[in-house]
Design a protein around this motif. Structure first.
Motif, PDB file in Angstrom:
ATOM      1  N   UNK A  46     -49.517  -9.920 -75.689  1.00  0.00           N
ATOM      2  CA  UNK A  46     -50.771  -9.510 -76.324  1.00  0.00           C
ATOM      3  C   UNK A  46     -50.609  -8.146 -76.979  1.00  0.00           C
ATOM      4  N   UNK A  47     -51.376  -7.953 -78.070  1.00  0.00           N
ATOM      5  CA  UNK A  47     -51.310  -6.677 -78.794  1.00  0.00           C
ATOM      6  C   UNK A  47     -52.615  -5.914 -78.596  1.00  0.00           C
ATOM      7  N   UNK A  48     -52.495  -4.597 -78.462  1.00  0.00           N
ATOM      8  CA  UNK A  48     -53.679  -3.731 -78.316  1.00  0.00           C
ATOM      9  C   UNK A  48     -53.742  -2.770 -79.495  1.00  0.00           C
ATOM     10  N   UNK A  49     -54.866  -2.831 -80.220  1.00  0.00           N
ATOM     11  CA  UNK A  49     -55.075  -1.884 -81.326  1.00  0.00           C
ATOM     12  C   UNK A  49     -55.552  -0.546 -80.774  1.00  0.00           C
ATOM     13  N   UNK A  71     -47.255   2.516 -83.726  1.00  0.00           N
ATOM     14  CA  UNK A  71     -47.134   1.070 -83.498  1.00  0.00           C
ATOM     15  C   UNK A  71     -48.241   0.575 -82.548  1.00  0.00           C
ATOM     16  N   UNK A  72     -48.564  -0.707 -82.645  1.00  0.00           N
ATOM     17  CA  UNK A  72     -49.525  -1.297 -81.712  1.00  0.00           C
ATOM     18  C   UNK A  72     -48.924  -1.256 -80.318  1.00  0.00           C
ATOM     19  N   UNK A 128     -49.700  -8.119 -65.340  1.00  0.00           N
ATOM     20  CA  UNK A 128     -49.669  -7.477 -66.656  1.00  0.00           C
ATOM     21  C   UNK A 128     -48.561  -6.443 -66.675  1.00  0.00           C
ATOM     22  N   UNK A 129     -47.723  -6.494 -67.695  1.00  0.00           N
ATOM     23  CA  UNK A 129     -46.630  -5.529 -67.820  1.00  0.00           C
ATOM     24  C   UNK A 129     -46.642  -4.966 -69.239  1.00  0.00           C
ATOM     25  N   UNK A 130     -46.680  -3.640 -69.348  1.00  0.00           N
ATOM     26  CA  UNK A 130     -46.671  -2.983 -70.655  1.00  0.00           C
ATOM     27  C   UNK A 130     -45.273  -3.068 -71.245  1.00  0.00           C
ATOM     28  N   UNK A 131     -45.152  -3.610 -72.461  1.00  0.00           N
ATOM     29  CA  UNK A 131     -43.837  -3.742 -73.104  1.00  0.00           C
ATOM     30  C   UNK A 131     -43.598  -2.603 -74.104  1.00  0.00           C
ATOM     31  N   UNK A 132     -44.627  -2.306 -74.919  1.00  0.00           N
ATOM     32  CA  UNK A 132     -44.508  -1.241 -75.918  1.00  0.00           C
ATOM     33  C   UNK A 132     -45.681  -0.281 -75.742  1.00  0.00           C
TER      34      UNK A 132
END
Length: 716
Positions: free
Chosen positions: A282-285, A410-411, A435-439
């Motif tokens: 998933x992407x977070x703005x 970056x997002x 949930x794991x933060x990738x970027x």
């Protein structure tokens, strides 16, 4: 020679600096081509009622409704003595008008803020008395940097084109005067006993009070309910553990404990199997750019002791110092024409960042969108970097700068895993989420830490062991009191489509103009509600006082509490500003409404909403202070020692936080008994579950400091 009129001396100085004019005279700067003078905000104000007719000097109910046939202006009053004119304003008006009459001046340029209030300030000064015989133009700027000032002076507009903006300013000013003067006077005469400050009635005050009152009532009438959950701990073959919550028919909260106990007994010592696994990236703005309401909400929510009023004052100061763009905006996007300028501003602010390689300028609809800009673009920093800032300035400036930089990072990306585990004998399943933060992306700017919930690596159809399971009991919680942040959101959207957890994007799509107040006035409204005693702050929470409650429940002009009604008035002002609606139609409606409202109040029940006690009378001594044995008396905010001037700090606050958790406030009778006996029986306390109980209370000094704390003993 061109004469420029700025709204404040600091702005006049910015314009003079941009034009490299150094010569300062009494009340103005002068160069070869330009003379620059200034106002101090409003230099003139509307007449008071008594200025029109001498009989209005005495408040008599028969004198109302009072609506002047022709609205007139006078020099603003001296704040220390309202019976006379402000000498400084008088002098500056003389200077401005003398400059306007100079033979070498052939053009007048109003450089007041580009909003309806700024238009009103400039026009009320320039057109005061006789109409000038020189052409009047308007300088329309979003920031006071040298580049923008010089560019703006090349593209000034005839002031006549600003008539819709002036009409909106006049309509707002006259409407608030007529409603305020008439309804405040009549309500005070009808519903207040004793002399003192008036019972304040206002177009924006009352609906804002009603929002807080409604939330208070929701909390007061809330009946807590018990519910139950079943959670289980599973273990994989690799001895890794994870938790799951029992779900049956999309439900994970159950009213029946017996039913869950039965399921819990059934699953004991049974094998479980993973029947489904969903992994999704998933992407977070980044959150959108700030408008004023969001900036105020963000700061007041994050930092202790900040109010919306303080945020506006600091932002206004940063704007006048050329560090940020115009703050009183409702937009969360930038005009598309600002693309080139924004790229340069970004380059200025990102050149020394440790993650500068990740900052990339892009023209996106999320940032640049004309359809999302109302009058002014969102708040961003200018290319002028401050060398030194006060701590308050730094805090607000950093928030604006960071929010700006985030748009070009970056997002953020994370991976979400959902596991479904089944124990054959149970009808439902156990759901687990990871949930794991990738970027990190834009989260790096403010070092926002994401909480990871890591699930072990398992596959579909893999068997797992049930290690443990338990049924836990919970209680539904009442809604939370409003804070300045949540109140601003309701005011901004007039309650339409508003949910507390709703994203800022949704709020930005609400029909423009349909709101309570404007970005510029909402902070002032909250401050005024506190100052006149209709609401009070408990920490970050805003709650109604007894006076505020009584006003909402008793005042008969219900339209003034109605968000729809107030929203329509604000929408009408917005339409006048856009040239879509007429000033005369709006004012005619306001005058009719005022006349009807006055008659409604006059014909309503005779009730006392507010009784003012004379402060000259000797205060009743409630008992002896446990510290210094002086008398304890009642004050506005608490029951305190009369010897406080000599440093005695004994006080029992009326909004005591500990008692408030049990929905209780200290009363005079309670304090008398406590001081006399050292203990008081308090009846009707409310537990967290909503149950009523009684207790004996003591108020004892702490051993390690000078403060007092409540001690509770239960009565049978």
């Amino acid at each position: 020679m061109r004469l420029i009129l700025a709204e404040k001396p600091s702005v006049a100085k910015n314009i003079a600096d941009a034009l490299q004019i150094k010569t300062k005279q009494d009340g103005y700067f002068e160069g070869n081509d330009y003379v620059i003078t200034w106002a101090f905000g409003h230099l003139v104000q509307l007449y008071d009622a008594k200025d029109y007719e001498s009989k209005m000097a005495r408040w008599k109910i028969d004198n109302f409704p009072f609506i002047p046939a022709d609205f007139k202006y006078k020099v603003k009053s001296d704040p220390r003595n309202r019976q006379r004119s402000d000498r400084g304003a008088e002098k500056q008006l003389r200077i401005i008008h003398n400059l306007m009459k100079r033979n070498d001046v052939d053009m007048i340029i109003s450089a007041c803020d580009y909003d309806r209030e700024g238009q009103l300030i400039g026009d009320s000064i320039i057109y005061r008395g006789t109409k000038p015989n020189k052409k009047v133009y308007r300088l329309l700027l979003n920031e006071w940097t040298q580049t923008e000032v010089l560019k703006g002076l090349e593209s000034i507009k005839p002031n006549d084109t600003m008539k819709p903006l002036r009409d909106a300013g006049i309509s707002r000013q006259w409407a608030d005067w007529v409603i305020g003067i008439n309804l405040t006077s009549v309500a005070t005469l009808k519903y207040q006993k004793g002399k003192g400050k008036a019972l304040n009635i206002g177009r924006v005050l009352l609906p804002t009070l009603k929002i807080i009152y409604d939330r208070d009532m929701e909390i007061e009438t809330f009946v807590p309910e018990d519910y139950f959950k079943l959670t289980a701990t599973f273990q994989t073959k690799d001895k890794h553990k994870y938790e799951g919550t029992y779900v049956e028919g999309n439900k994970e909260k159950f009213k029946s404990k017996e039913m869950l106990d039965k399921v819990n007994q059934t699953i004991q010592a049974k094998q479980a199997v993973v029947i489904d696994k969903q992994v999704e990236k998933k992407k977070e703005f980044a959150p959108l750019l700030f408008n004023l309401s969001n900036l105020q909400g963000y700061i007041t929510n994050k930092y202790k002791g900040w109010t919306s009023d303080k945020v506006l004052k600091v932002a206004q100061s940063l704007y006048e110092k050329k560090f940020i763009t115009y703050p009183r905006t409702s937009s969360m996007a930038l005009e598309e024409s600002l693309v080139g300028k924004t790229a340069k501003v970004l380059e200025t602010h990102s050149s020394d960042l440790p993650y500068k390689d990740e900052v990339k300028f892009q023209k996106t609809k999320r940032v640049f969108n004309n359809a999302k800009v109302e009058s002014h673009s969102a708040i961003i920093p200018t290319y002028v970097k401050p060398k030194r800032l006060s701590s308050d300035d730094q805090l607000v400036y950093t928030a604006i700068k960071n929010r700006f930089i985030m748009q070009f990072m970056p997002l953020a990306e994370y991976e979400e895993t959902k596991l479904t585990t089944k124990v054959d004998v149970a009808e439902g399943v156990f759901a687990s989420k990871g949930k794991v933060q990738l970027v990190e992306g834009w989260k790096k700017v403010e070092n926002i830490q994401s909480k990871d919930t890591i699930l072990p690596l398992v596959h579909v159809q893999e068997e797992v062991d049930l290690l443990d399971s338990k049924v836990s009991s919970h209680v539904t919680k009442p809604p939370k009191s409003h804070t300045e942040r949540t109140l601003l959101r309701v005011m901004e959207t007039c309650g339409k489509g508003y949910k507390e957890d709703e994203s800022e994007e949704m709020a930005g799509t609400i029909l423009s103009g349909f709101s309570i107040g404007t970005p510029a006035t909402r902070a002032e409204t909250m401050k005024k509600l506190k100052d006149i005693g209709y609401i009070t702050a408990r920490g970050k929470n805003l709650v109604c006082t007894e006076l505020g409650k009584k006003l909402v429940e008793t005042f008969p002009v219900q339209d003034l509490f109605d968000l729809e009604f107030t929203g329509r008035l604000e929408k009408s002002l917005s339409d006048i500003q856009k040239g879509k609606s007429s000033k005369n139609e709006f004012l005619s409606m306001i005058f009719s409404f005022t006349n009807e409202s006055v008659e409604t109040i006059k014909g309503g029940k005779d009730i006392i909403i507010n009784e003012l006690v004379s402060t000259s009378s000797t205060k009743e001594v409630l008992g002896k202070c446990p510290i210094c044995r002086s008398g304890v008396i009642e004050g506005q905010k608490g029951f305190g020692c009369s010897n406080w001037k000599s440093g005695c700090k004994f006080v029992i606050w009326k909004n005591d936080k500990f008692l408030a958790t049990m929905k209780k406030k200290p009363s005079k009778t309670m304090v008398k008994s406590l001081l006399k006996n050292g203990v008081v029986t308090v009846k009707g306390l409310t537990s967290k579950k909503g149950n009523k109980f009684n207790a004996n209370m003591r108020y004892e000094k702490n051993q390690d400091n000078n403060f007092f704390s409540w001690k509770m003993e239960f009565t049978k």
